[in-house]
Enzyme design. Structure first.
Site, PDB file in Angstrom:
ATOM      1  N   CYS A   2       0.615  -1.284  -0.258  1.00 32.82           N
ATOM      2  CA  CYS A   2       0.471   0.247  -0.091  1.00 32.82           C
ATOM      3  C   CYS A   2       0.944   1.307   0.173  1.00 32.82           C
ATOM      4  CB  CYS A   2      -0.939   0.334   1.437  1.00 32.82           C
ATOM      5  SG  CYS A   2      -1.533  -1.741   1.339  1.00 32.82           S
ATOM      6  N   ARG A  47      -4.825   1.308  -0.194  1.00 34.88           N
ATOM      7  CA  ARG A  47      -4.908  -0.428   0.077  1.00 34.88           C
ATOM      8  C   ARG A  47      -5.080  -0.818  -2.033  1.00 34.88           C
ATOM      9  NH1 ARG A  47      -8.212  -4.535   3.039  1.00 34.88           N
ATOM     10  NH2 ARG A  47      -6.635  -6.231   2.869  1.00 34.88           N
ATOM     11  N   LEU A  48      -3.765  -2.124  -1.765  1.00 38.01           N
ATOM     12  CA  LEU A  48      -3.794  -2.814  -2.361  1.00 38.01           C
ATOM     13  C   LEU A  48      -3.968  -4.355  -1.430  1.00 38.01           C
ATOM     14  CD1 LEU A  48      -3.234  -4.107  -5.666  1.00 38.01           C
ATOM     15  CD2 LEU A  48      -0.494  -3.949  -5.086  1.00 38.01           C
ATOM     16  N   SER A  49      -4.958  -4.927  -1.949  1.00 44.69           N
ATOM     17  CA  SER A  49      -5.461  -5.873  -1.362  1.00 44.69           C
ATOM     18  C   SER A  49      -4.703  -7.074  -0.717  1.00 44.69           C
ATOM     19  CB  SER A  49      -6.804  -6.026  -1.157  1.00 44.69           C
ATOM     20  OG  SER A  49      -7.357  -4.836  -0.818  1.00 44.69           O
ATOM     21  N   ILE A  51      -3.353  -9.405   1.728  1.00 46.94           N
ATOM     22  CA  ILE A  51      -3.922 -10.571   2.941  1.00 46.94           C
ATOM     23  C   ILE A  51      -5.069  -9.865   3.120  1.00 46.94           C
ATOM     24  CG2 ILE A  51      -2.743 -11.599   5.132  1.00 46.94           C
ATOM     25  CD1 ILE A  51      -0.037 -11.629   4.140  1.00 46.94           C
ATOM     26  N   ASN A  72       3.051   0.280   4.983  1.00 42.06           N
ATOM     27  CA  ASN A  72       3.264  -0.372   3.322  1.00 42.06           C
ATOM     28  C   ASN A  72       3.843  -1.597   4.248  1.00 42.06           C
ATOM     29  OD1 ASN A  72       3.665  -0.742   1.286  1.00 42.06           O
ATOM     30  ND2 ASN A  72       5.001   1.050   1.142  1.00 42.06           N
ATOM     31  N   GLU A  74       4.675  -6.048   4.200  1.00 38.35           N
ATOM     32  CA  GLU A  74       4.624  -7.102   4.334  1.00 38.35           C
ATOM     33  C   GLU A  74       5.168  -7.374   6.078  1.00 38.35           C
ATOM     34  OE1 GLU A  74       0.925  -8.569   3.515  1.00 38.35           O
ATOM     35  OE2 GLU A  74       1.094  -7.626   1.053  1.00 38.35           O
ATOM     36  N   SER A 355      10.808 -11.460  -7.293  1.00 41.26           N
ATOM     37  CA  SER A 355      12.465 -11.333  -7.715  1.00 41.26           C
ATOM     38  C   SER A 355      13.531 -11.438  -7.234  1.00 41.26           C
ATOM     39  CB  SER A 355      12.244  -9.483  -8.110  1.00 41.26           C
ATOM     40  OG  SER A 355      13.225  -9.451  -8.584  1.00 41.26           O
TER      41      SER A 355
END
Length: 613
Positions: A2, A47-49, A51, A72, A74, A355
């Site tokens: 995010c 937000r980029l969903s 989890i 932002n 994980e 990556s």
């Protein structure tokens, strides 16, 4: 994955200013937005969903709503931490990794950071005492910028969000330009925007009553232990595969980037994803700038799909200004554009990719690391003699062999500033017009504090340590984050994991680099499951034909137009710029990296200081 932004001190904002700031970073989180505004702070989130798709929205609160979080990144060990916190009496309202930060901070305070395994930048606002706590992960995978303007402390994932704040004053930091000309990236804490700073990797801060305190909470320490290469290959194989498993945690499909080299191939094979992604460049030099064939062959070998795209020169040059806007600061690494295109390609199919960034820095992968142990007859001369020769050669024209003599008469601390060394201080001072920029310190002094921390180590370890602390964050991870997030894609880097780092720091030198090859332990581990030609192949990493393009009339003229512009005249001696361009076009000297570094700055400056009002 995010993006967040915010500021302290109420400016009679009903959310309009914050919403405009959030729109600037909408690409980081197109799925959802949220905000928290009171008389002391404004917190915005995109937000980029990935989890807990249903309940992981932010800003997020603890049970009594005394703490507010924007985050932002994980946290890959969040399930273990969650179980421990629940056992200690904490009540969770959702299944996201974000909530672990709130309860973890309640339970452990700043010691929470020592427990985290992941990539992160976050802010927690304490409504009880109006204090702000923020932190960035140990590698600097996720960005964090901040500034004090007027009465406000402004912060966020990208600088461009700050442009919408009424107290933000946009000024060019000319000293940053000088350092950039040497390093090819923004190399110090103050950014290209005057009084805007980067929170360094492995740092946290507390802000209370207008006073900010920064603390470094982690420092990598090389401590090599004895053991044969096979032993360390076993440990490397196990550590990387375990990290890949941890990095696969997601509620959406995960893919992988794939070049023709060992790093991305190892990750793709270990991850067992369904889709891999590759880009190459159209060139009359055969496959020199196109790894698609190698990648497709490898993907077929491991039984996964490879989706690829050939990028034309026209696409590259037309998209370049847009990419520099997304970067926030100029970055003269041509591979950044390749990463943008492969990210765009991947985003059409998945939300998350893995990556291979970080393997070279941790395991000793760059060929320049061989330099200290690749001795010639010339190196048998006393260092004092070589030093005199070096001083003389510094004043001679740049012909073949001169740079070798210059470097061999300097200590590693004097000659190595990272994987890019574009302009010397002498060269950039002749090129620059600004006295502020000319007064910037020598590149070696920017690196000095990191060299001092490993003064007792061998030269190769010193080079790795410098790259981990500067090059990795300033170039490699900057382009990885900004180009992927520009395409609303989460990029994960399993080599840059706390447990993998712990192992890498114990590798003896002979398991990192010798005179024949690099990344010995990693290659030995990869040979067990990868084809021989992949495990032993030299690094390319989406190479870009800038050198050839700059000799072509069309692209030569594009650069020439920038080099003779009024903007160029403001900052540079344009006669010297044109000399570089003409000599390169004629084929007399390869000045492509110097030309590209200056051109990149001019394109970036146009995006933020000409087009932006």
């Amino acid at each position: 994955m995010c993006g967040f932004t915010g500021f302290t001190n109420f400016i009679n904002d009903d959310g309009t200013v914050l919403d405009k700031m959030m729109e600037r970073i909408a690409h980081r989180g197109p799925d959802q937005k949220g905000m928290f505004v009171d008389s002391n702070i404004a917190l915005g989130f995109r937000r980029l969903s990935i989890i807990d798709l249903k309940d992981g929205s932010q800003p997020m609160f603890n049970e009594d709503k005394s703490l507010v979080l924007v985050f932002n990144g994980e946290i890959y060990n969040f399930k273990e931490l969650r179980a421990e916190l629940i056992a200690n009496g904490h009540k969770f309202l959702n299944n996201s990794d974000s909530e672990v930060l709130l309860h973890g901070y309640e339970e452990w305070g700043t010691d929470l950071l020592q427990r985290l395994r992941g990539m992160f930048a976050f802010v927690i606002f304490n409504r009880a005492d109006n204090s702000v706590f923020g932190a960035r992960d140990i590698f600097g995978i996720k960005p964090f910028y901040y500034t004090f303007m007027g009465e406000s402390f402004i912060f966020g994932s990208e600088i461009k969000a700050f442009l919408e704040h009424p107290e933000f004053k946009k000024e060019l930091n000319e000293e940053a330009l000088a350092h950039y000309l040497s390093f090819q990236y923004s190399a110090v804490e103050e950014t290209f925007f005057k009084n805007v700073f980067k929170l360094p990797p492995a740092h946290y801060f507390t802000l209370k009553n207008g006073k900010m305190e920064k603390v470094r909470y982690f420092k990598p320490e090389f401590n090599a232990v004895d053991g044969v290469t096979e032993y360390f290959a076993d440990l490397t194989d196990a550590a990387v595969r375990e990290s890949v498993r941890a990095h696969k945690i997601a509620d959406v499909e995960v893919g992988s980037f794939l070049s023709s080299g060992i790093d991305s191939s190892f990750i793709a094979e270990a991850a067992n994803v369904d889709k891999t992604f590759t880009v190459g460049f159209a060139s009359d030099k055969g496959d020199r700038y196109n790894e698609i064939g190698y990648a497709k062959d490898f993907a077929e070998t491991i039984g996964v799909e490879n989706i690829s795209k050939v990028i034309t020169p026209e696409e590259y040059w037309e998209t370049f200004p847009t990419i520099q806007y997304f970067m926030d600061e100029p970055l003269a690494d041509p591979a950044a554009i390749a990463l943008y295109f492969v990210s765009r390609l991947a985003s059409e199919h998945v939300k998350v990719v893995m990556s291979g960034e970080g393997a070279d820095e941790l395991f000793g992968g760059y060929r320049i690391y061989q330099e200290p142990i690749t001795l010639t007859a010339y190196d048998k001369l006393p260092f004092k003699v070589r030093r005199v020769v070096s001083k003389i050669c510094e004043h001679l024209p740049q012909i073949h062999g001169i740079n070798y003599l210059v470097r061999r008469g300097k200590t590693i601390e004097e000659r190595f500033i990272g994987n890019a060394n574009i302009f010397t201080k002498k060269e950039r001072d002749k090129l620059l017009r600004s006295e502020i920029a000319k007064n910037a310190v020598e590149p070696r002094l920017v690196c000095e504090k990191f060299y001092n921390e490993v003064s007792d180590k061998d030269d190769i370890t010193k080079m790795q340590y410098l790259d981990i602390n500067m090059w990795l964050c300033g170039d490699i991870l900057l382009k990885a984050d900004k180009t992927s997030m520009a395409n609303s894609l989460e990029l994960r880097v399993p080599f840059l994991d706390k447990k993998v780092l712990e192992l890498a720091l114990t590798l003896p030198l002979r398991c990192r680099v010798d005179t024949k090859t690099t990344k010995l332990a990693l290659r030995k581990a990869a040979e067990r499951t990868l084809p021989q030609r992949t495990a032993t192949k030299d690094k390319l990493g989406f190479p870009v034909p800038i050198r050839e393009w700059l000799k072509q009339e069309k692209y030569y003229n594009i650069v020439k137009e920038k080099f003779i512009s009024d903007v160029a005249r403001e900052f540079f001696n344009i006669e010297k710029l044109m000399t570089l361009l003409e000599l390169h076009k004629s084929g007399k000297t390869d000045y492509s990296r110097k030309i590209w570094t200056v051109y990149t700055f001019l394109v970036w400056y146009e995006q933020f200081f000409i087009k932006e009002t």
